[in-house]
Design a protein around this motif. Sequence first.
Motif, PDB file in Angstrom:
ATOM      1  N   LYS A  91       0.814  -1.256   0.008  1.00 45.16           N
ATOM      2  CA  LYS A  91       0.138  -0.037   0.153  1.00 45.16           C
ATOM      3  C   LYS A  91       0.913   1.485   0.068  1.00 45.16           C
ATOM      4  O   LYS A  91       0.554   2.293   0.442  1.00 45.16           O
ATOM      5  CB  LYS A  91      -0.823   0.172   1.193  1.00 45.16           C
ATOM      6  CG  LYS A  91      -2.013  -1.286   1.378  1.00 45.16           C
ATOM      7  CD  LYS A  91      -2.435  -1.979  -0.060  1.00 45.16           C
ATOM      8  CE  LYS A  91      -3.443  -0.707  -0.481  1.00 45.16           C
ATOM      9  NZ  LYS A  91      -3.751  -1.240  -1.750  1.00 45.16           N
ATOM     10  N   CYS A  92       1.987   1.140  -0.709  1.00 42.92           N
ATOM     11  CA  CYS A  92       2.726   2.366  -0.889  1.00 42.92           C
ATOM     12  C   CYS A  92       2.889   2.892  -2.194  1.00 42.92           C
ATOM     13  O   CYS A  92       3.770   3.537  -2.740  1.00 42.92           O
ATOM     14  CB  CYS A  92       4.130   2.110  -0.227  1.00 42.92           C
ATOM     15  SG  CYS A  92       4.539   1.723   1.583  1.00 42.92           S
ATOM     16  N   GLY A  93       2.007   2.621  -2.909  1.00 42.96           N
ATOM     17  CA  GLY A  93       1.807   3.122  -4.438  1.00 42.96           C
ATOM     18  C   GLY A  93       2.420   2.216  -5.383  1.00 42.96           C
ATOM     19  O   GLY A  93       3.088   2.442  -6.453  1.00 42.96           O
ATOM     20  N   THR A  94       2.601   1.001  -5.070  1.00 43.79           N
ATOM     21  CA  THR A  94       3.220  -0.015  -5.841  1.00 43.79           C
ATOM     22  C   THR A  94       2.835  -0.076  -7.109  1.00 43.79           C
ATOM     23  O   THR A  94       3.247  -0.316  -8.239  1.00 43.79           O
ATOM     24  CB  THR A  94       3.083  -1.537  -5.184  1.00 43.79           C
ATOM     25  OG1 THR A  94       3.056  -1.600  -3.719  1.00 43.79           O
ATOM     26  CG2 THR A  94       4.207  -2.358  -5.830  1.00 43.79           C
ATOM     27  N   THR A  95       1.378  -0.262  -7.400  1.00 43.85           N
ATOM     28  CA  THR A  95       0.626  -0.475  -8.912  1.00 43.85           C
ATOM     29  C   THR A  95       1.021   0.935  -9.732  1.00 43.85           C
ATOM     30  O   THR A  95       1.176   0.736 -10.764  1.00 43.85           O
ATOM     31  CB  THR A  95      -0.803  -0.521  -8.511  1.00 43.85           C
ATOM     32  OG1 THR A  95      -1.290  -1.720  -7.980  1.00 43.85           O
ATOM     33  CG2 THR A  95      -1.407  -0.790  -9.913  1.00 43.85           C
ATOM     34  N   TRP A  96       0.912   1.962  -9.058  1.00 43.48           N
ATOM     35  CA  TRP A  96       1.290   3.113  -9.757  1.00 43.48           C
ATOM     36  C   TRP A  96       2.623   3.224 -10.226  1.00 43.48           C
ATOM     37  O   TRP A  96       3.009   3.433 -11.226  1.00 43.48           O
ATOM     38  CB  TRP A  96       0.954   4.348  -8.706  1.00 43.48           C
ATOM     39  CG  TRP A  96       0.975   5.568  -8.997  1.00 43.48           C
ATOM     40  CD1 TRP A  96       0.777   6.091 -10.177  1.00 43.48           C
ATOM     41  CD2 TRP A  96       1.426   7.011  -8.199  1.00 43.48           C
ATOM     42  NE1 TRP A  96       0.934   7.591 -10.202  1.00 43.48           N
ATOM     43  CE2 TRP A  96       1.165   8.024  -9.118  1.00 43.48           C
ATOM     44  CE3 TRP A  96       1.461   7.063  -6.778  1.00 43.48           C
ATOM     45  CZ2 TRP A  96       1.288   9.192  -8.711  1.00 43.48           C
ATOM     46  CZ3 TRP A  96       1.684   8.246  -6.382  1.00 43.48           C
ATOM     47  CH2 TRP A  96       1.567   9.462  -7.359  1.00 43.48           C
ATOM     48  N   LYS A 135       7.588  -7.510  -9.387  1.00 41.56           N
ATOM     49  CA  LYS A 135       7.221  -6.807  -8.076  1.00 41.56           C
ATOM     50  C   LYS A 135       7.481  -7.606  -6.947  1.00 41.56           C
ATOM     51  O   LYS A 135       7.036  -8.683  -7.019  1.00 41.56           O
ATOM     52  CB  LYS A 135       5.832  -6.334  -8.432  1.00 41.56           C
ATOM     53  CG  LYS A 135       5.060  -6.054  -7.090  1.00 41.56           C
ATOM     54  CD  LYS A 135       3.598  -5.910  -7.301  1.00 41.56           C
ATOM     55  CE  LYS A 135       2.817  -6.008  -5.862  1.00 41.56           C
ATOM     56  NZ  LYS A 135       1.262  -5.822  -6.178  1.00 41.56           N
ATOM     57  N   SER A 136       7.745  -7.118  -5.828  1.00 44.85           N
ATOM     58  CA  SER A 136       7.728  -7.944  -4.639  1.00 44.85           C
ATOM     59  C   SER A 136       7.354  -6.722  -3.405  1.00 44.85           C
ATOM     60  O   SER A 136       7.675  -5.685  -3.245  1.00 44.85           O
ATOM     61  CB  SER A 136       8.996  -8.549  -4.413  1.00 44.85           C
ATOM     62  OG  SER A 136       9.289  -9.364  -3.367  1.00 44.85           O
ATOM     63  N   HIS A 137       7.113  -7.661  -2.367  1.00 46.01           N
ATOM     64  CA  HIS A 137       6.855  -6.823  -1.171  1.00 46.01           C
ATOM     65  C   HIS A 137       7.713  -7.266  -0.049  1.00 46.01           C
ATOM     66  O   HIS A 137       7.983  -6.932   1.147  1.00 46.01           O
ATOM     67  CB  HIS A 137       5.392  -7.056  -0.586  1.00 46.01           C
ATOM     68  CG  HIS A 137       4.473  -6.088  -1.299  1.00 46.01           C
ATOM     69  ND1 HIS A 137       4.527  -4.854  -1.516  1.00 46.01           N
ATOM     70  CD2 HIS A 137       3.174  -6.353  -1.726  1.00 46.01           C
ATOM     71  CE1 HIS A 137       3.333  -4.475  -2.376  1.00 46.01           C
ATOM     72  NE2 HIS A 137       2.658  -5.588  -2.321  1.00 46.01           N
ATOM     73  N   TYR A 191      12.631   1.551  -5.299  1.00 45.28           N
ATOM     74  CA  TYR A 191      11.675   1.219  -4.063  1.00 45.28           C
ATOM     75  C   TYR A 191      10.783   2.314  -3.778  1.00 45.28           C
ATOM     76  O   TYR A 191      11.475   3.754  -3.865  1.00 45.28           O
ATOM     77  CB  TYR A 191      12.583   1.077  -2.870  1.00 45.28           C
ATOM     78  CG  TYR A 191      12.164   0.857  -1.303  1.00 45.28           C
ATOM     79  CD1 TYR A 191      11.813  -0.447  -1.237  1.00 45.28           C
ATOM     80  CD2 TYR A 191      11.893   1.688  -0.675  1.00 45.28           C
ATOM     81  CE1 TYR A 191      11.357  -1.015  -0.173  1.00 45.28           C
ATOM     82  CE2 TYR A 191      11.168   1.465   0.508  1.00 45.28           C
ATOM     83  CZ  TYR A 191      10.997   0.187   0.892  1.00 45.28           C
ATOM     84  OH  TYR A 191      10.208  -0.324   1.950  1.00 45.28           O
ATOM     85  N   VAL A 192       9.771   2.314  -3.223  1.00 46.12           N
ATOM     86  CA  VAL A 192       8.996   3.246  -2.838  1.00 46.12           C
ATOM     87  C   VAL A 192       8.287   3.420  -1.329  1.00 46.12           C
ATOM     88  O   VAL A 192       7.987   2.170  -0.923  1.00 46.12           O
ATOM     89  CB  VAL A 192       7.575   3.524  -3.812  1.00 46.12           C
ATOM     90  CG1 VAL A 192       6.736   4.747  -3.312  1.00 46.12           C
ATOM     91  CG2 VAL A 192       8.196   3.606  -4.882  1.00 46.12           C
ATOM     92  N   SER A 193       8.553   4.437  -0.644  1.00 49.46           N
ATOM     93  CA  SER A 193       8.020   4.431   0.750  1.00 49.46           C
ATOM     94  C   SER A 193       6.897   5.290   0.923  1.00 49.46           C
ATOM     95  O   SER A 193       6.620   6.046   0.102  1.00 49.46           O
ATOM     96  CB  SER A 193       9.047   5.105   1.889  1.00 49.46           C
ATOM     97  OG  SER A 193       9.322   5.960   1.782  1.00 49.46           O
ATOM     98  N   THR A 209       9.327   8.305  -2.734  1.00 52.28           N
ATOM     99  CA  THR A 209       8.531   8.549  -1.761  1.00 52.28           C
ATOM    100  C   THR A 209       7.107   8.441  -2.250  1.00 52.28           C
ATOM    101  O   THR A 209       7.016   9.206  -3.412  1.00 52.28           O
ATOM    102  CB  THR A 209       8.538   9.279  -0.722  1.00 52.28           C
ATOM    103  OG1 THR A 209       8.345  10.701  -1.279  1.00 52.28           O
ATOM    104  CG2 THR A 209      10.042   9.343  -0.103  1.00 52.28           C
ATOM    105  N   TYR A 210       6.155   8.090  -1.713  1.00 49.06           N
ATOM    106  CA  TYR A 210       4.660   8.004  -2.356  1.00 49.06           C
ATOM    107  C   TYR A 210       4.429   9.759  -2.343  1.00 49.06           C
ATOM    108  O   TYR A 210       3.501  10.227  -3.367  1.00 49.06           O
ATOM    109  CB  TYR A 210       3.693   7.320  -1.472  1.00 49.06           C
ATOM    110  CG  TYR A 210       2.210   7.478  -1.981  1.00 49.06           C
ATOM    111  CD1 TYR A 210       1.911   6.504  -2.879  1.00 49.06           C
ATOM    112  CD2 TYR A 210       1.483   8.377  -1.493  1.00 49.06           C
ATOM    113  CE1 TYR A 210       0.249   6.449  -3.086  1.00 49.06           C
ATOM    114  CE2 TYR A 210       0.206   8.603  -1.911  1.00 49.06           C
ATOM    115  CZ  TYR A 210      -0.318   7.503  -2.649  1.00 49.06           C
ATOM    116  OH  TYR A 210      -1.647   7.633  -3.065  1.00 49.06           O
TER     117      TYR A 210
END
Length: 316
Positions: free
Chosen positions: A66-71, A126-128, A147-149, A210-211
């Motif tokens: 839920k940190c904007g992964t799909t985006w 993609k991975s979490h 990587y996105v936080s 970052t998101y």
Amino acid sequence: MFTCQPVLVDWSVSVSLEDLSEHPFTDGKQWEPKPCVLPKRYMDFAEQIRNFEVFEDDVWIVTFPKCGTTWTQEMVWLIDQNLDYQTAKTINLNDRSVFLELFSTFDPMDDTITSARNLPRPRHIKSHLPVALLPKQLWTVKPKIVYVSRNPKDVAASYLHHYRGIAGYRGTKEEFFERLLADEIEYCPQIAHVLEFWRIKNHPNVLFLTYEQMKRDLRKVLPTVCDFFGKKFSNEQLDLLAKHLSFDEMKKNPATNNVELVQTRMKQEGREGESFEFMRKGQIGDYKNELSSSFIDRFDEFIERELRGSDFKFDC
């Protein structure tokens, strides 16, 4: 080898690597990663994921959930594929940018490990998973990693709705937030996940975003991502890309809004009649509508405690 320790969440196990003494990102310092909360099913695939073959031209998108992964997946895929909108609009994002460990966390699902392995190169994956559980060849082959936080309070609000819709969670939101603060929800510990990648942000094959910076001015972020991939586009092309990546456009695009994934999960659990949208609001500060003032204070204390000793700060 993996060490398994039971945690309070009865459907999960706590997993960490026993020996990381040769990990290239330890920089000669003692580093012991924290265990990661994952479903028991994951253990059947842990070694397969750790030994997953990595290629230098791979592209990996890694985030805490839920940190904007799909985006980010859509942005990165389009930039790397020279703005191929036709394919992006007709081929589902999950088929273009495969969620590596999904098969190890949901049963029954398509074998995403095999799907990722068989992607045409350059593969987008993609991975979490945290640093310690990702394929070990990532750190020797060194493909590009994005990587996105995201602020943990907004993650909490978004993750709650995700758990209700995808995992069928029926508990109270207070119980969910309590578990998240105790790092007992899937893929926790949350802040350690971020700090491990912040630690390696200066490696030339790693791009840390970052998101919040993406949400506030995506158009400004796009040239940075293009530079990372060695791509050059005109201002007009970047304007069009920013429009394509806007929340409203992504949400109404069947190739990016994860309708198929949601429908599959609903059918598996006999919840076809329920209404759930994978892409919900995509806002900064929505936690104020979900978290009580007491939980906001507790999350602030949690964040401050977990960041102690680090120069990283979450963007609020």
